[in-house]
Scaffold this active site. Structure first.
Site, PDB file in Angstrom:
ATOM      1  CE1 TYR A   7       1.513   5.417   4.775  1.00  0.00           C
ATOM      2  CE2 TYR A   7       0.424   4.754   6.870  1.00  0.00           C
ATOM      3  CZ  TYR A   7       1.087   4.614   5.744  1.00  0.00           C
ATOM      4  OH  TYR A   7       2.071   3.264   6.011  1.00  0.00           O
ATOM      5  CB  THR A  15       1.617 -13.990 -12.151  1.00  0.00           C
ATOM      6  OG1 THR A  15       1.345 -15.256 -11.456  1.00  0.00           O
ATOM      7  CG2 THR A  15       2.887 -13.590 -11.803  1.00  0.00           C
TER       8      THR A  15
END
Length: 293
Positions: free
Chosen positions: A69, A220
């Protein structure tokens, strides 16, 4: 930052199997402390370190990180902000990848690379042994046996105390468990991405932790709207409601939401004390796609 004072302990505790490591189920993921796309330095490194210190003050004792990271950024920030570490802090890292100069994610799992990865995590965090190291796989076609044997050797040598595994199929998990004691699984799972439902239940029966990532990934617009409606009804953020649902989904689920702002940290940790009603749970459960169940 909000003026609330949430407690990570409100979600209850979990002890990793076969270990003395016990953590609050509300943890913290350090990935977002790096720059955009988990690459480079943060725009506000002092705020990043303040987030880490605030996380501990709220009762978080489980921090998920990785030397890729940044790369190297989050581990450096953790050391600068928190070292010497509290005795109860469990630092968990992930190996099996590196970042190229353009920020790409390159998977690699040979012996020399995995060993160097663990050693780099130890050096940058300033510790002599990792409590838990997750082996990051790349897909269901990947061979898990060879790198798992390498993990076992590093465990026997004392570089790491316990082994976890990430981004795995049920078949890969079975192979891994044949070769090593697995204390946690870290996979993509949330309200709408429910392919691991059966895995979670099986792991819970064996007392093994399941640590989901992307708690809001893959929704969605309709699913996001319906989640927002429930969150509005509760007066909470969609992120907090999604985290609360995960915590109520199974007692072996540990959540590690990440943020680079103390205000958002408070909102996330507040999910530890949020109890969803049966009606709200039913509405949220319905968001899962039937073809994913």
């Amino acid at each position: 930052m909000t003026d609330t004072n949430p407690k990570a302990s409100a979600a209850g505790r979990f002890t990793f199997p076969g270990t003395t490591l016990s953590v609050n189920r509300m943890g913290y993921g350090a990935m977002q402390l790096a720059g955009p796309h988990v690459f480079g330095e943060p725009s506000d490194p002092e705020e990043a370190k303040a987030v880490l210190r605030e996380a501990l003050s709220l009762g978080i004792d489980h921090i998920d990180t990785s030397d890729f990271y940044g790369p190297h950024v989050t581990n450096r920030l953790i050391r600068e902000a928190l070292h010497p570490y509290p005795a109860n802090l469990v630092l968990v890292t992930k190996i099996g990848a590196w970042r190229d100069e353009a920020g790409g994610w390159i998977l690699e799992r040979n012996k020399d690379f995995l060993r160097k990865s663990v050693e780099d995590n130890l050096d940058r965090l300033g510790i002599s042994q990792m409590s838990i190291v997750n082996l990051r796989m790349g897909g269901p076609e990947d061979d898990v046996a060879a790198p798992m044997k390498i993990m076992r050797r590093m465990q026997e040598e004392g570089l790491l105390a316990h082994i976890g595994i990430s981004t795995v199929s049920e078949a890969q998990l079975r192979t891994a468990r044949d070769l090593a004691e697995i204390v946690c699984v870290q996979n993509h799972y949330n309200l709408v991405h429910r392919t691991d439902d059966a895995m979670i239940d099986a792991l819970a029966a064996d007392g093994i932790a399941y640590v989901p990532y992307f708690p809001l990934g893959g929704f969605t617009p309709l699913q996001a709207d319906r989640l927002s409606e429930v969150a509005s009804d509760l007066g909470r953020t969609p992120q907090a409601v999604a985290l609360a649902w995960l915590l109520q989904r199974s007692p072996n689920i540990l959540v590690i939401p990440g943020t680079s702002k103390r205000r958002h940290l408070h909102q996330n940790v507040a999910a530890a004390e949020l109890r969803l009603s049966s009606d709200h749970l039913s509405q949220l459960d319905s968001l899962g796609n039937a073809d994913q169940r």
